[in-house]
Design a protein around this motif. Sequence first.
Motif, PDB file in Angstrom:
ATOM      1  N   THR A 159       0.822  -1.291   0.406  1.00 37.28           N
ATOM      2  CA  THR A 159       0.297  -0.222   0.124  1.00 37.28           C
ATOM      3  C   THR A 159       0.849   1.055   0.229  1.00 37.28           C
ATOM      4  O   THR A 159       1.689   0.898   0.307  1.00 37.28           O
ATOM      5  CB  THR A 159      -0.999   0.166   1.372  1.00 37.28           C
ATOM      6  N   ILE A 160       0.496   2.189  -1.260  1.00 37.67           N
ATOM      7  CA  ILE A 160       1.877   3.096  -1.299  1.00 37.67           C
ATOM      8  C   ILE A 160       1.627   4.843  -0.868  1.00 37.67           C
ATOM      9  O   ILE A 160       0.038   4.579  -0.705  1.00 37.67           O
ATOM     10  CB  ILE A 160       2.357   3.434  -3.209  1.00 37.67           C
TER      11      ILE A 160
ATOM     12  N   LEU B 160      -3.388   7.145  -0.464  1.00 34.39           N
ATOM     13  CA  LEU B 160      -2.887   5.778  -0.172  1.00 34.39           C
ATOM     14  C   LEU B 160      -3.132   4.922  -1.238  1.00 34.39           C
ATOM     15  O   LEU B 160      -4.349   4.909  -1.733  1.00 34.39           O
ATOM     16  CB  LEU B 160      -3.583   5.332   1.093  1.00 34.39           C
ATOM     17  N   SER B 161      -2.735   4.457  -1.447  1.00 34.27           N
ATOM     18  CA  SER B 161      -3.908   3.087  -2.583  1.00 34.27           C
ATOM     19  C   SER B 161      -2.964   1.970  -2.482  1.00 34.27           C
ATOM     20  O   SER B 161      -1.323   1.621  -2.018  1.00 34.27           O
ATOM     21  CB  SER B 161      -2.948   3.834  -4.466  1.00 34.27           C
TER      22      SER B 161
ATOM     23  N   LYS C 171       2.581   2.419  10.157  1.00 35.20           N
ATOM     24  CA  LYS C 171       1.470   1.276  10.328  1.00 35.20           C
ATOM     25  C   LYS C 171       1.853   0.728   8.800  1.00 35.20           C
ATOM     26  O   LYS C 171       0.780  -0.444   8.878  1.00 35.20           O
ATOM     27  CB  LYS C 171      -0.096   2.013   9.846  1.00 35.20           C
ATOM     28  N   GLY C 172       2.641   0.740   7.929  1.00 36.65           N
ATOM     29  CA  GLY C 172       2.810  -0.661   7.241  1.00 36.65           C
ATOM     30  C   GLY C 172       3.452  -0.262   5.611  1.00 36.65           C
ATOM     31  O   GLY C 172       3.597  -0.907   4.721  1.00 36.65           O
ATOM     32  N   ALA C 173       2.297   1.300   5.434  1.00 34.98           N
ATOM     33  CA  ALA C 173       2.741   1.847   4.027  1.00 34.98           C
ATOM     34  C   ALA C 173       3.794   2.093   3.757  1.00 34.98           C
ATOM     35  O   ALA C 173       4.595   1.983   4.437  1.00 34.98           O
ATOM     36  CB  ALA C 173       1.705   3.094   3.758  1.00 34.98           C
ATOM     37  N   ARG C 174       4.184   2.262   2.102  1.00 36.11           N
ATOM     38  CA  ARG C 174       5.019   2.508   1.793  1.00 36.11           C
ATOM     39  C   ARG C 174       5.367   3.809   1.155  1.00 36.11           C
ATOM     40  O   ARG C 174       4.193   3.706   0.643  1.00 36.11           O
ATOM     41  CB  ARG C 174       5.816   1.258   0.894  1.00 36.11           C
ATOM     42  N   LEU C 175       5.984   4.840   0.631  1.00 34.92           N
ATOM     43  CA  LEU C 175       6.255   6.198  -0.145  1.00 34.92           C
ATOM     44  C   LEU C 175       6.221   5.460  -1.365  1.00 34.92           C
ATOM     45  O   LEU C 175       7.032   4.944  -1.794  1.00 34.92           O
ATOM     46  CB  LEU C 175       7.805   6.602  -0.087  1.00 34.92           C
ATOM     47  N   ALA C 176       5.498   6.251  -2.013  1.00 36.25           N
ATOM     48  CA  ALA C 176       4.797   5.469  -3.508  1.00 36.25           C
ATOM     49  C   ALA C 176       6.621   6.398  -4.284  1.00 36.25           C
ATOM     50  O   ALA C 176       6.953   7.455  -4.145  1.00 36.25           O
ATOM     51  CB  ALA C 176       4.013   6.580  -4.029  1.00 36.25           C
ATOM     52  N   LYS C 177       6.976   5.082  -5.465  1.00 32.86           N
ATOM     53  CA  LYS C 177       7.745   6.202  -5.592  1.00 32.86           C
ATOM     54  C   LYS C 177       7.458   6.624  -7.255  1.00 32.86           C
ATOM     55  O   LYS C 177       6.333   7.553  -7.290  1.00 32.86           O
ATOM     56  CB  LYS C 177       8.381   4.814  -6.757  1.00 32.86           C
TER      57      LYS C 177
END
Length: 460
Positions: A11-12, A29-30, A108-114
């Motif tokens: 999830t980005i 967020l996606s 919480k577990g999301a990651r930064l989008a590229k």
Amino acid sequence: MSFSLAERNDTIIALATPQGIGAIAVIRLSGAKAIDLCNEVFHGKDLLKQDSHTIHFGTIRDEEKIIDEVLVSLFIAPKSFTKENVVEISTHGSSYIINQVIKLFLKKGARLAKPGEFTQRAFLNGQFDLAQAEAVADLIHADTESSHEAALNQMRGGFSTEIQELREKLIHFASMIELELDFGEEDVEFASRTELKELVERLLRVVEELILSFDLGNVIKNGVPTVIAGKPNAGKSTLLNALLKEEKAIVSDIAGTTRDFIEDEININGVIFRFIDTAGLRETQDTIEAIGVTRTQEKMKTASLILYLFDLGDTDLVDINRDVNKLENLGVPFVKVANKTDKADPKLLATLKKEHPDALFISAKNQENLEALRAKLIELVNLDKFKTGNTVVTNIRHYDGLIKTRDSLLDILKGLEDQVTNDFVAMDIRRSLHYLGEITGEITTDDLLANIFSKFCIGK
Ligand code: GDP
């Protein structure tokens, strides 16, 4: 940059609005867990029980500490831009709040989008084809009416549909010819050579037209490179300053806009004219010498438009005719502009009007008749072609693909003419199909995708 399958399931998160202080910022967020993650930190309604396309007011909290009051918009898969679960959080636009919210989601577990990752996911999930994805980038950067129109047309599939149709017809022929190959020795002909030739010729015409439209597309996207040429003291810098001054006034007239005033560019009816080599023009008097000096000619060749300026107080007809002659030979569209009407000799004026009825008469210093000059500039770039809704190619990658397609189509024709065997014809057809497919993204490589999407900004 390419994405592993695991990465595609992440999830980005990214800020979707520009960096800096604004009234509102939107964080997007996606991913499969987007709504769950948001629900963990959102205090308000239970987001897991809400419908798609609804907006909810509440607070975002890190444990018990309130970070901000927000609005949360929900888009449940597949009804979203990326076709995944998407949450858009509208916060107040301080960079402190934005950072706190994003940090909280990372925890919480999301990651930064590229860069471009949202758009890339939309493409990979079949939201649109590659040409359309690239149009999203163009649309974001389009700041004139015409570039906006071209990008929107492309994003909605104008260009892709055209390419798609051509490709399908070719695929039909390819399969017929492959079938003939299967029959080997037997003398069958499923694909009529005459029909194939006709189809290829038709494709060539369309492809050529698209290739030609790139010049126009380039103009729409990057502006019309324009040169003001004329003898020293003709009034070139005065004219440039007058045009730019009006532009500046127009730009600052629009209250509240943040469009920067761009040095050396003017916007006429949504078309940008970009003046080349104006630095020299304004700093020194004599950088653009009389027409005929090689250096000046080189510069003029790179222009799409030349504004030929002459001084009514200090030119004779012989000079003007000689210059006009040279300009005609250069082959770049130009407009003849007679400057300093305020101190013109009436006799010269009358003769000029008779011999050069298409010339414009202005006074740069008194800013007279500049409106007519602007109208003439627009007329010369001939945007009507574009207004009729024709597809315009604005992207260099598509242009490149079209050139390769054209060359391989020409190879098919040559093969047919030379009566080469079926396997060679089939090979040339496959090559054309390959290039057409690369444009729409039916044929992609990781490198190609990485190259395209890395040009996007983060958050797109
Ligand atoms: P450039 O060498 O072509 O860039 O010419 P400039 O813009 O520096 O102008 C040369 C001179 O002509 C300056 O003194 C200007 O003020 C003057 N000039 C420019 N336009 C006009 C005009 O419309 N009328 C009059 N009378 N003088 C002008």
